[in-house]
Structures are given as structure tokens and as C-alpha cells.
Design a protein around this motif. Structure first.
Motif, PDB file in Angstrom:
ATOM      1  N   LEU A 126      -4.636  88.135 -45.476  1.00 16.95           N
ATOM      2  CA  LEU A 126      -6.292  87.999 -44.835  1.00 16.95           C
ATOM      3  C   LEU A 126      -6.993  87.774 -46.091  1.00 16.95           C
ATOM      4  CD1 LEU A 126      -4.982  90.241 -42.774  1.00 16.95           C
ATOM      5  CD2 LEU A 126      -6.811  89.104 -41.410  1.00 16.95           C
ATOM      6  N   LYS A 127      -7.806  87.020 -46.354  1.00 18.55           N
ATOM      7  CA  LYS A 127      -8.681  86.667 -47.586  1.00 18.55           C
ATOM      8  C   LYS A 127     -10.344  87.378 -46.895  1.00 18.55           C
ATOM      9  CE  LYS A 127     -10.352  83.363 -50.743  1.00 18.55           C
ATOM     10  NZ  LYS A 127     -10.281  84.216 -51.891  1.00 18.55           N
ATOM     11  N   THR A 128     -10.651  87.822 -47.729  1.00 22.18           N
ATOM     12  CA  THR A 128     -12.021  88.518 -47.501  1.00 22.18           C
ATOM     13  C   THR A 128     -13.129  87.374 -47.303  1.00 22.18           C
ATOM     14  OG1 THR A 128     -11.428  90.536 -48.815  1.00 22.18           O
ATOM     15  CG2 THR A 128     -13.742  89.996 -48.455  1.00 22.18           C
ATOM     16  N   LYS A 129     -13.955  87.667 -46.328  1.00 22.75           N
ATOM     17  CA  LYS A 129     -14.889  86.810 -46.062  1.00 22.75           C
ATOM     18  C   LYS A 129     -16.269  87.533 -46.447  1.00 22.75           C
ATOM     19  CE  LYS A 129     -15.545  85.321 -41.763  1.00 22.75           C
ATOM     20  NZ  LYS A 129     -15.372  85.094 -40.277  1.00 22.75           N
ATOM     21  N   SER A 130     -16.365  88.917 -46.371  1.00 21.72           N
ATOM     22  CA  SER A 130     -17.510  89.572 -46.934  1.00 21.72           C
ATOM     23  C   SER A 130     -17.248  91.099 -46.991  1.00 21.72           C
ATOM     24  CB  SER A 130     -18.810  89.204 -45.824  1.00 21.72           C
ATOM     25  OG  SER A 130     -18.435  90.193 -44.581  1.00 21.72           O
ATOM     26  N   THR A 131     -17.981  91.983 -47.944  1.00 15.84           N
ATOM     27  CA  THR A 131     -17.942  93.045 -47.990  1.00 15.84           C
ATOM     28  C   THR A 131     -19.296  93.558 -47.852  1.00 15.84           C
ATOM     29  OG1 THR A 131     -18.170  93.258 -50.375  1.00 15.84           O
ATOM     30  CG2 THR A 131     -15.871  93.172 -49.557  1.00 15.84           C
ATOM     31  N   ARG A 132     -19.305  95.026 -47.636  1.00 13.73           N
ATOM     32  CA  ARG A 132     -20.669  95.561 -47.371  1.00 13.73           C
ATOM     33  C   ARG A 132     -20.569  97.117 -48.223  1.00 13.73           C
ATOM     34  NH1 ARG A 132     -21.471  97.160 -41.955  1.00 13.73           N
ATOM     35  NH2 ARG A 132     -20.320  99.129 -42.359  1.00 13.73           N
ATOM     36  N   GLY A 133     -21.604  97.560 -48.823  1.00 13.68           N
ATOM     37  CA  GLY A 133     -21.618  98.861 -49.595  1.00 13.68           C
ATOM     38  C   GLY A 133     -20.675  98.788 -50.739  1.00 13.68           C
ATOM     39  N   GLY A 135     -18.478 101.592 -51.475  1.00 15.74           N
ATOM     40  CA  GLY A 135     -17.480 102.303 -51.598  1.00 15.74           C
ATOM     41  C   GLY A 135     -16.141 101.805 -51.632  1.00 15.74           C
ATOM     42  N   VAL A 136     -15.157 102.469 -51.033  1.00 17.40           N
ATOM     43  CA  VAL A 136     -13.709 102.172 -51.066  1.00 17.40           C
ATOM     44  C   VAL A 136     -13.592 100.659 -50.821  1.00 17.40           C
ATOM     45  CG1 VAL A 136     -13.140 102.534 -48.687  1.00 17.40           C
ATOM     46  CG2 VAL A 136     -11.315 102.804 -50.382  1.00 17.40           C
ATOM     47  N   PHE A 137     -14.285  99.839 -50.078  1.00 21.21           N
ATOM     48  CA  PHE A 137     -13.941  98.616 -49.489  1.00 21.21           C
ATOM     49  C   PHE A 137     -14.787  97.434 -50.344  1.00 21.21           C
ATOM     50  CE2 PHE A 137     -12.373 100.479 -45.305  1.00 21.21           C
ATOM     51  CZ  PHE A 137     -11.236 100.353 -45.655  1.00 21.21           C
ATOM     52  N   ALA A 138     -15.543  97.925 -51.293  1.00 27.57           N
ATOM     53  CA  ALA A 138     -16.253  97.254 -52.193  1.00 27.57           C
ATOM     54  C   ALA A 138     -15.508  96.392 -53.037  1.00 27.57           C
ATOM     55  CB  ALA A 138     -17.245  97.910 -52.952  1.00 27.57           C
ATOM     56  N   GLY A 139     -15.671  95.095 -53.018  1.00 29.13           N
ATOM     57  CA  GLY A 139     -15.109  94.193 -54.136  1.00 29.13           C
ATOM     58  C   GLY A 139     -13.563  93.723 -53.416  1.00 29.13           C
ATOM     59  N   ILE A 140     -13.359  94.277 -52.254  1.00 30.13           N
ATOM     60  CA  ILE A 140     -11.801  93.770 -51.819  1.00 30.13           C
ATOM     61  C   ILE A 140     -11.718  92.226 -51.607  1.00 30.13           C
ATOM     62  CG2 ILE A 140     -10.344  94.235 -49.696  1.00 30.13           C
ATOM     63  CD1 ILE A 140     -10.500  96.425 -51.626  1.00 30.13           C
ATOM     64  N   SER A 141     -10.842  91.602 -52.392  1.00 28.54           N
ATOM     65  CA  SER A 141     -10.430  90.190 -52.169  1.00 28.54           C
ATOM     66  C   SER A 141      -9.328  89.837 -50.957  1.00 28.54           C
ATOM     67  CB  SER A 141      -9.947  89.675 -53.553  1.00 28.54           C
ATOM     68  OG  SER A 141      -8.959  90.490 -53.952  1.00 28.54           O
ATOM     69  N   TYR A 142      -8.249  90.720 -50.976  1.00 22.76           N
ATOM     70  CA  TYR A 142      -7.307  90.445 -49.850  1.00 22.76           C
ATOM     71  C   TYR A 142      -6.825  91.777 -49.018  1.00 22.76           C
ATOM     72  CZ  TYR A 142      -6.627  85.828 -51.922  1.00 22.76           C
ATOM     73  OH  TYR A 142      -6.590  84.445 -52.333  1.00 22.76           O
ATOM     74  N   VAL A 143      -6.560  91.506 -47.838  1.00 22.03           N
ATOM     75  CA  VAL A 143      -6.033  92.622 -46.935  1.00 22.03           C
ATOM     76  C   VAL A 143      -4.479  92.159 -46.451  1.00 22.03           C
ATOM     77  CG1 VAL A 143      -6.260  94.048 -44.880  1.00 22.03           C
ATOM     78  CG2 VAL A 143      -8.327  93.247 -46.280  1.00 22.03           C
ATOM     79  N   GLN A 144      -3.919  92.969 -46.378  1.00 19.07           N
ATOM     80  CA  GLN A 144      -2.396  92.680 -45.909  1.00 19.07           C
ATOM     81  C   GLN A 144      -2.042  93.442 -44.737  1.00 19.07           C
ATOM     82  OE1 GLN A 144      -0.282  93.526 -49.721  1.00 19.07           O
ATOM     83  NE2 GLN A 144       1.137  91.763 -49.402  1.00 19.07           N
ATOM     84  N   ARG A 145      -1.501  93.004 -43.665  1.00 18.14           N
ATOM     85  CA  ARG A 145      -1.104  93.884 -42.651  1.00 18.14           C
ATOM     86  C   ARG A 145       0.544  93.606 -42.931  1.00 18.14           C
ATOM     87  NH1 ARG A 145      -2.394  92.214 -36.420  1.00 18.14           N
ATOM     88  NH2 ARG A 145      -0.904  90.519 -36.836  1.00 18.14           N
ATOM     89  N   LEU A 146       1.080  94.773 -43.027  1.00 16.16           N
ATOM     90  CA  LEU A 146       2.516  94.867 -43.282  1.00 16.16           C
ATOM     91  C   LEU A 146       3.331  95.815 -42.438  1.00 16.16           C
ATOM     92  CD1 LEU A 146       2.302  95.054 -47.121  1.00 16.16           C
ATOM     93  CD2 LEU A 146       2.669  93.147 -45.899  1.00 16.16           C
TER      94      LEU A 146
END
Length: 179
Positions: A126-133, A135-146
Motif C-alpha cells: 500500500l502507498k501512503t495517501k496521507s499522514t498525521r502527527g 510520531g511513529v507514523f510520520a513520514g511513512i511512504s509504504y505499508v505492507q501486509r504480510l
């Protein structure tokens, strides 16, 4: 204190919705580390990104019956760290929200970036559409479900408007641009 209680209650509810007691047991080392070397090329994060978080999820995939077929309505899962501590919630969007610092990431599946798993929801990139805050999820560009287990819609027809929730587990990884 209220935030810790909220996390506990959310974890307990998700565990009960999945048909069992809530568990705070730490995930196995295989679940947290094993898939890295075996990630299908279709769901690999593109070069130029680095892994910044890895969390094990337990929850449900909720389906609703629309025109005689089961359609995904939403996920609801609690993500835990290596020690089994709840650190984030995963909801419709898909969105992941940190229960530690309130940061959040919303992402969308990358077209064609899926790996089918027998008897389980597919692995996804998954490619990031938006981030908030910040913290830990700031600046995330990709998410994988594995390393998915379960979560597949029931086979066969259904009655219009009914819903069902199916237990699933997955390893979610979060990557950010390498600097």
C-alpha cells in the motif's frame, strides 16, 4: 490512564469479536522476522525506502452482503510490538493510528501489488495517501501486509444486508523514504 484503558478495551473487544479471549501474548519470532526474506516481488517496497516499523496484527475483516455476494466493509485490528504491547489500531480507510502518540497513516493498495495466499487475505503493498502527527507514523511512504492468516470472506451466497466478521492475523511493515 484513560488512553491505556482505551487500548485495553479496544484490544479486548477485537479479541472477542474474533471469537476468543483477547491475548497480549507476544507474537512468535517467526511472525515478526520470518517473512522478510520471503516477501513476494509483487509486494516489495520500492528501492529508496527503509523499514521503520514492524507490528503484528490480530483482528477481523468484516464483510457485508451486497447483491448476494460478500464485500469487504472494513478491517478492525490491534497491532502489537515484539513484546505483545498494543501500539496501534487498524480501521477502515485503510488507516493505522498509533495508540502511543496519536500519529496516523492512510494508504491505498498499489495496483497489481498483491500476493495471493491460500486460505488467507492476500499480502498487499500500500502507498501512503496521507499522514498525521509527528510520531511513529510520520513520514511513512509504504505499508505492507504480510504473513496473512485467515480473514477470507465466507464461501457461497448471503442474505442482503447481513454482516460477518472473520478473524485474521498479519504482519504490517511501515517504510519511509531513506535519507
Amino acid at each position: 490512564m484513560k488512553r491505556a484503558r482505551l487500548v485495553f478495551v479496544a484490544t479486548a473487544l477485537l479479541g472477542l469479536a474474533a471469537g476468543g479471549a483477547a491475548s497480549t501474548a507476544a507474537p512468535t519470532p517467526e511472525a515478526m522476522n520470518g517473512p522478510d526474506a520471503q516477501v513476494a516481488s509483487a509486494v516489495k517496497v520500492p528501492p529508496g525506502n527503509k523499514l521503520v516499523g514492524k507490528f503484528y496484527a490480530k483482528g477481523v475483516q468484516t464483510y457485508t452482503c451486497t447483491t448476494g455476494a460478500w464485500k469487504l466493509l472494513e478491517p478492525a485490528a490491534t497491532l502489537a510490538d515484539r513484546l505483545g504491547r498494543a501500539v496501534a489500531l487498524h480501521t477502515r480507510g485503510p488507516i493505522w493510528v498509533s495508540t502511543v502518540d496519536g500519529s496516523a497513516v492512510e494508504a491505498a493498495p498499489v495496483d497489481g501489488a498483491r500476493n495471493e495466499i491460500a486460505g488467507a487475505v492476500p499480502e498487499l503493498l500500500l502507498k501512503t495517501k496521507s499522514t498525521r502527527g509527528s510520531g511513529v507514523f510520520a513520514g511513512i511512504s509504504y505499508v505492507q501486509r504480510l504473513a496473512t492468516k485467515g480473514g477470507v470472506a465466507p464461501a457461497g451466497g448471503c442474505t442482503e444486508g447481513t454482516q460477518t466478521s472473520v478473524h485474521y492475523e498479519a504482519l504490517y511493515t511501515f517504510s519511509a523514504p531513506a535519507r
